[in-house]
Design an enzyme around this catalytic site. Sequence first.
Site, short mmCIF file in Angstrom:
data_model
loop_
_atom_site.label_atom_id
_atom_site.label_comp_id
_atom_site.label_asym_id
_atom_site.label_seq_id
_atom_site.Cartn_x
_atom_site.Cartn_y
_atom_site.Cartn_z
N GLU A 1 -7.64 -0.47 5.01
CA GLU A 1 -6.27 -0.54 4.78
C GLU A 1 -5.25 -0.99 5.89
O GLU A 1 -4.47 -1.91 5.88
CB GLU A 1 -5.52 0.72 4.53
CG GLU A 1 -5.76 1.12 3.08
CD GLU A 1 -5.41 2.67 2.58
OE1 GLU A 1 -5.70 2.93 1.41
OE2 GLU A 1 -5.27 3.41 3.52
N ASP B 1 0.86 -1.43 0.01
CA ASP B 1 -0.12 0.12 0.00
C ASP B 1 0.81 1.23 0.08
O ASP B 1 1.85 1.04 0.41
CB ASP B 1 -1.01 -0.09 1.25
CG ASP B 1 -2.14 0.63 1.09
OD1 ASP B 1 -2.19 1.52 0.19
OD2 ASP B 1 -3.02 0.56 1.83
O1 DER Z 1 -5.61 6.89 1.38
C1 DER Z 1 -4.63 6.11 1.59
O2 DER Z 1 -4.48 5.67 2.59
C2 DER Z 1 -3.60 6.05 0.60
O3 DER Z 1 -2.81 4.73 0.38
C3 DER Z 1 -2.71 6.99 0.49
O4 DER Z 1 -2.15 6.79 1.87
C4 DER Z 1 -1.49 6.98 -0.53
O5 DER Z 1 -2.18 7.57 -1.32
P1 DER Z 1 -1.37 7.79 -2.79
O6 DER Z 1 -0.57 6.68 -3.22
O7 DER Z 1 -2.36 8.51 -3.64
O8 DER Z 1 -0.29 8.96 -2.31
#
Ligand code: DER
Length: 206
Positions: free
Chosen positions: A94, A72
Amino acid sequence: MAAEAAALLVEDGMKVGLGTGTTVSYLLPALARRKLSIRCVATSERTAEAAARLGLSVESFSTISELDIAIDGADQVAPDGWLVKGGGGAHTREKIVAAAADRFVVIADSSKPTLVLHPPVPVELLNFGLPATLRTLGGVTVRDCPLSPDGGVIADYMAAFGDPAELAARLAATPGVVGHGLFGPDLVSVILVGRGDEVEQRTLGS
Ligand code: DER
């Protein structure tokens, strides 16, 4: 680069948690290109749809209890491994997916590392008693966005804070808070940061 490197950590037969966000949108095609036999769960409908379109097998997280790896993005990455997540509002799911995985791999571009974590810290709140929860927490702004898929109100804790562990404990102990976007280093196995053509790797756990 970080997403491509993370895709290489996935092995045939693994159960894989897929995060949400723009960084993860680079992971999905990289993973699909490997043509592995893997079972995926997604942290959002957006990711589930994008993964399925690429031919990845996405299952409901109601039938799988553990994952080999979860990958993630993050909004902020501190030197000690604390993260702020939830810019996309999917932080509650998440965190459940990250915690269910043997290895949680964070992928980020070079704008995400920061010396000190700072607001906003995303939170998800129960709609029931919302004004009371907001009064107890103080410094929280409700986002102008749809409810989470689990019916939660997405908001941001905007007040300054010092110790992320202290704020995480306070948020977790407040009735009405469903989840928050502070992820401790105990959850994180590897952080991959793309810088130009290179990927910096920091290993925190197993
Ligand atoms: O919303 C979230 O938790 C996403 O994982 C964020 O933390 C990262 O999003 P990005 O890759 O669009 O910057």
